[in-house]
Write a protein that holds these residues in place. Structure first.
Motif, PDB file in Angstrom:
ATOM      1  N   HIS A 103       0.813  -1.217   0.000  1.00  0.00           N
ATOM      2  CA  HIS A 103       0.000   0.000   0.000  1.00  0.00           C
ATOM      3  C   HIS A 103       0.849   1.270   0.000  1.00  0.00           C
ATOM      4  O   HIS A 103       0.337   2.357   0.175  1.00  0.00           O
ATOM      5  CB  HIS A 103      -0.935  -0.010   1.212  1.00  0.00           C
ATOM      6  N   ILE A 104       2.142   1.148  -0.218  1.00  0.00           N
ATOM      7  CA  ILE A 104       3.052   2.283  -0.071  1.00  0.00           C
ATOM      8  C   ILE A 104       2.755   3.408  -1.056  1.00  0.00           C
ATOM      9  O   ILE A 104       2.804   4.576  -0.693  1.00  0.00           O
ATOM     10  CB  ILE A 104       4.533   1.841  -0.141  1.00  0.00           C
ATOM     11  N   ILE A 105       2.411   3.097  -2.307  1.00  0.00           N
ATOM     12  CA  ILE A 105       2.130   4.148  -3.305  1.00  0.00           C
ATOM     13  C   ILE A 105       0.913   4.962  -2.876  1.00  0.00           C
ATOM     14  O   ILE A 105       0.940   6.185  -2.885  1.00  0.00           O
ATOM     15  CB  ILE A 105       1.877   3.528  -4.698  1.00  0.00           C
ATOM     16  N   GLU A 106      -0.135   4.266  -2.473  1.00  0.00           N
ATOM     17  CA  GLU A 106      -1.346   4.946  -1.997  1.00  0.00           C
ATOM     18  C   GLU A 106      -1.020   5.806  -0.783  1.00  0.00           C
ATOM     19  O   GLU A 106      -1.470   6.937  -0.665  1.00  0.00           O
ATOM     20  CB  GLU A 106      -2.393   3.895  -1.637  1.00  0.00           C
ATOM     21  N   ASP A 107      -0.225   5.278   0.125  1.00  0.00           N
ATOM     22  CA  ASP A 107       0.148   6.008   1.328  1.00  0.00           C
ATOM     23  C   ASP A 107       0.988   7.241   1.018  1.00  0.00           C
ATOM     24  O   ASP A 107       0.819   8.284   1.650  1.00  0.00           O
ATOM     25  CB  ASP A 107       0.918   5.109   2.293  1.00  0.00           C
ATOM     26  N   ILE A 108       1.886   7.130   0.058  1.00  0.00           N
ATOM     27  CA  ILE A 108       2.717   8.280  -0.301  1.00  0.00           C
ATOM     28  C   ILE A 108       1.852   9.409  -0.837  1.00  0.00           C
ATOM     29  O   ILE A 108       2.013  10.565  -0.450  1.00  0.00           O
ATOM     30  CB  ILE A 108       3.809   7.875  -1.313  1.00  0.00           C
ATOM     31  N   CYS A 109       0.908   9.083  -1.705  1.00  0.00           N
ATOM     32  CA  CYS A 109       0.000  10.108  -2.241  1.00  0.00           C
ATOM     33  C   CYS A 109      -0.821  10.744  -1.127  1.00  0.00           C
ATOM     34  O   CYS A 109      -0.973  11.964  -1.074  1.00  0.00           O
ATOM     35  CB  CYS A 109      -0.920   9.501  -3.295  1.00  0.00           C
ATOM     36  N   TYR A 110      -1.330   9.919  -0.227  1.00  0.00           N
ATOM     37  CA  TYR A 110      -2.105  10.428   0.900  1.00  0.00           C
ATOM     38  C   TYR A 110      -1.233  11.318   1.791  1.00  0.00           C
ATOM     39  O   TYR A 110      -1.642  12.396   2.216  1.00  0.00           O
ATOM     40  CB  TYR A 110      -2.684   9.266   1.711  1.00  0.00           C
ATOM     41  N   THR A 111      -0.021  10.870   2.077  1.00  0.00           N
ATOM     42  CA  THR A 111       0.893  11.611   2.939  1.00  0.00           C
ATOM     43  C   THR A 111       1.213  12.979   2.352  1.00  0.00           C
ATOM     44  O   THR A 111       1.192  13.985   3.065  1.00  0.00           O
ATOM     45  CB  THR A 111       2.196  10.812   3.154  1.00  0.00           C
ATOM     46  N   ILE A 112       1.482  13.036   1.076  1.00  0.00           N
ATOM     47  CA  ILE A 112       1.789  14.313   0.425  1.00  0.00           C
ATOM     48  C   ILE A 112       0.602  15.261   0.546  1.00  0.00           C
ATOM     49  O   ILE A 112       0.769  16.432   0.884  1.00  0.00           O
ATOM     50  CB  ILE A 112       2.196  14.090  -1.042  1.00  0.00           C
ATOM     51  N   SER A 113      -0.597  14.761   0.310  1.00  0.00           N
ATOM     52  CA  SER A 113      -1.778  15.632   0.419  1.00  0.00           C
ATOM     53  C   SER A 113      -1.981  16.105   1.854  1.00  0.00           C
ATOM     54  O   SER A 113      -2.352  17.252   2.096  1.00  0.00           O
ATOM     55  CB  SER A 113      -3.031  14.930  -0.106  1.00  0.00           C
ATOM     56  N   GLU A 114      -1.716  15.234   2.839  1.00  0.00           N
ATOM     57  CA  GLU A 114      -1.860  15.627   4.245  1.00  0.00           C
ATOM     58  C   GLU A 114      -0.799  16.653   4.657  1.00  0.00           C
ATOM     59  O   GLU A 114      -1.082  17.557   5.443  1.00  0.00           O
ATOM     60  CB  GLU A 114      -1.790  14.401   5.154  1.00  0.00           C
ATOM     61  N   ILE A 115       0.403  16.526   4.122  1.00  0.00           N
ATOM     62  CA  ILE A 115       1.458  17.507   4.416  1.00  0.00           C
ATOM     63  C   ILE A 115       1.039  18.882   3.915  1.00  0.00           C
ATOM     64  O   ILE A 115       1.173  19.880   4.625  1.00  0.00           O
ATOM     65  CB  ILE A 115       2.803  17.072   3.795  1.00  0.00           C
ATOM     66  N   PHE A 116       0.501  18.934   2.700  1.00  0.00           N
ATOM     67  CA  PHE A 116       0.044  20.215   2.169  1.00  0.00           C
ATOM     68  C   PHE A 116      -1.078  20.800   3.019  1.00  0.00           C
ATOM     69  O   PHE A 116      -1.097  21.995   3.299  1.00  0.00           O
ATOM     70  CB  PHE A 116      -0.404  20.078   0.710  1.00  0.00           C
ATOM     71  N   LYS A 117      -2.011  19.972   3.450  1.00  0.00           N
ATOM     72  CA  LYS A 117      -3.101  20.439   4.310  1.00  0.00           C
ATOM     73  C   LYS A 117      -2.544  20.980   5.633  1.00  0.00           C
ATOM     74  O   LYS A 117      -2.973  22.019   6.120  1.00  0.00           O
ATOM     75  CB  LYS A 117      -4.083  19.307   4.608  1.00  0.00           C
ATOM     76  N   TYR A 118      -1.595  20.249   6.214  1.00  0.00           N
ATOM     77  CA  TYR A 118      -1.014  20.652   7.490  1.00  0.00           C
ATOM     78  C   TYR A 118      -0.337  22.014   7.375  1.00  0.00           C
ATOM     79  O   TYR A 118      -0.553  22.898   8.197  1.00  0.00           O
ATOM     80  CB  TYR A 118      -0.013  19.591   7.961  1.00  0.00           C
ATOM     81  N   PHE A 119       0.481  22.188   6.334  1.00  0.00           N
ATOM     82  CA  PHE A 119       1.173  23.462   6.166  1.00  0.00           C
ATOM     83  C   PHE A 119       0.211  24.585   5.817  1.00  0.00           C
ATOM     84  O   PHE A 119       0.386  25.709   6.269  1.00  0.00           O
ATOM     85  CB  PHE A 119       2.292  23.353   5.135  1.00  0.00           C
ATOM     86  N   LYS A 120      -0.806  24.283   5.051  1.00  0.00           N
ATOM     87  CA  LYS A 120      -1.813  25.297   4.718  1.00  0.00           C
ATOM     88  C   LYS A 120      -2.510  25.766   5.999  1.00  0.00           C
ATOM     89  O   LYS A 120      -2.681  26.959   6.217  1.00  0.00           O
ATOM     90  CB  LYS A 120      -2.832  24.721   3.735  1.00  0.00           C
ATOM     91  N   ASP A 121      -2.883  24.830   6.863  1.00  0.00           N
ATOM     92  CA  ASP A 121      -3.526  25.177   8.133  1.00  0.00           C
ATOM     93  C   ASP A 121      -2.573  25.950   9.035  1.00  0.00           C
ATOM     94  O   ASP A 121      -2.963  26.905   9.699  1.00  0.00           O
ATOM     95  CB  ASP A 121      -4.026  23.923   8.859  1.00  0.00           C
ATOM     96  N   SER A 122      -1.307  25.552   9.074  1.00  0.00           N
ATOM     97  CA  SER A 122      -0.320  26.214   9.914  1.00  0.00           C
ATOM     98  C   SER A 122      -0.073  27.655   9.464  1.00  0.00           C
ATOM     99  O   SER A 122       0.022  28.566  10.284  1.00  0.00           O
ATOM    100  CB  SER A 122       1.008  25.452   9.890  1.00  0.00           C
ATOM    101  N   ILE A 123      -0.003  27.844   8.164  1.00  0.00           N
ATOM    102  CA  ILE A 123       0.217  29.191   7.621  1.00  0.00           C
ATOM    103  C   ILE A 123      -0.981  30.088   7.908  1.00  0.00           C
ATOM    104  O   ILE A 123      -0.829  31.241   8.263  1.00  0.00           O
ATOM    105  CB  ILE A 123       0.527  29.122   6.112  1.00  0.00           C
ATOM    106  N   SER A 124      -2.190  29.539   7.791  1.00  0.00           N
ATOM    107  CA  SER A 124      -3.373  30.353   8.056  1.00  0.00           C
ATOM    108  C   SER A 124      -3.456  30.763   9.523  1.00  0.00           C
ATOM    109  O   SER A 124      -4.004  31.805   9.861  1.00  0.00           O
ATOM    110  CB  SER A 124      -4.647  29.625   7.615  1.00  0.00           C
ATOM    111  N   LEU A 125      -2.900  29.950  10.434  1.00  0.00           N
ATOM    112  CA  LEU A 125      -2.885  30.306  11.865  1.00  0.00           C
ATOM    113  C   LEU A 125      -1.917  31.452  12.143  1.00  0.00           C
ATOM    114  O   LEU A 125      -2.129  32.245  13.061  1.00  0.00           O
ATOM    115  CB  LEU A 125      -2.500  29.101  12.705  1.00  0.00           C
ATOM    116  N   ILE A 126      -0.847  31.534  11.356  1.00  0.00           N
ATOM    117  CA  ILE A 126       0.158  32.571  11.548  1.00  0.00           C
ATOM    118  C   ILE A 126      -0.370  33.929  11.102  1.00  0.00           C
ATOM    119  O   ILE A 126      -0.080  34.947  11.708  1.00  0.00           O
ATOM    120  CB  ILE A 126       1.465  32.227  10.782  1.00  0.00           C
ATOM    121  N   LYS A 127      -1.165  33.943  10.058  1.00  0.00           N
ATOM    122  CA  LYS A 127      -1.676  35.203   9.497  1.00  0.00           C
ATOM    123  C   LYS A 127      -2.607  35.901  10.410  1.00  0.00           C
ATOM    124  O   LYS A 127      -3.248  35.815  11.189  1.00  0.00           O
ATOM    125  CB  LYS A 127      -2.373  34.951   8.157  1.00  0.00           C
TER     126      LYS A 127
END
Length: 82
Positions: free
Chosen positions: A58-82
């Protein structure tokens, strides 16, 4: 309230839990590294002890999911800083 979960194996924060091919109804979060070590030793569900398939197909599926979650995490973190 924390948005992240706790790894059921090492009890550390688990921001991007592994996608496990469980054959049971148990639900829990684990790190990829932790589940690979666990599977190498036990090959069973942590809670109910039923056998489950190896996590690595399941590693390919997990990598795609992980990348999308990283983007969500950073997007949320940046919005908290603003």
């Amino acid at each position: 309230m924390c948005k992240h979960k706790i790894c059921y194996i090492c009890f550390e924060p688990c921001y991007l839990p592994a996608n496990l091919p469980l054959t049971c109804d148990c639900k829990y979060s684990v790190h990829y590294d932790c589940v690979y070590i666990w599977y190498g030793r036990k090959r069973k569900c942590i809670i109910c002890k039923k056998y489950f398939d190896p996590p690595w197909p399941h590693i390919i599926e997990d990598i795609c999911y992980t990348i999308s979650e990283i983007f969500k995490y950073f997007k949320d973190s940046i919005s908290l800083i603003k």
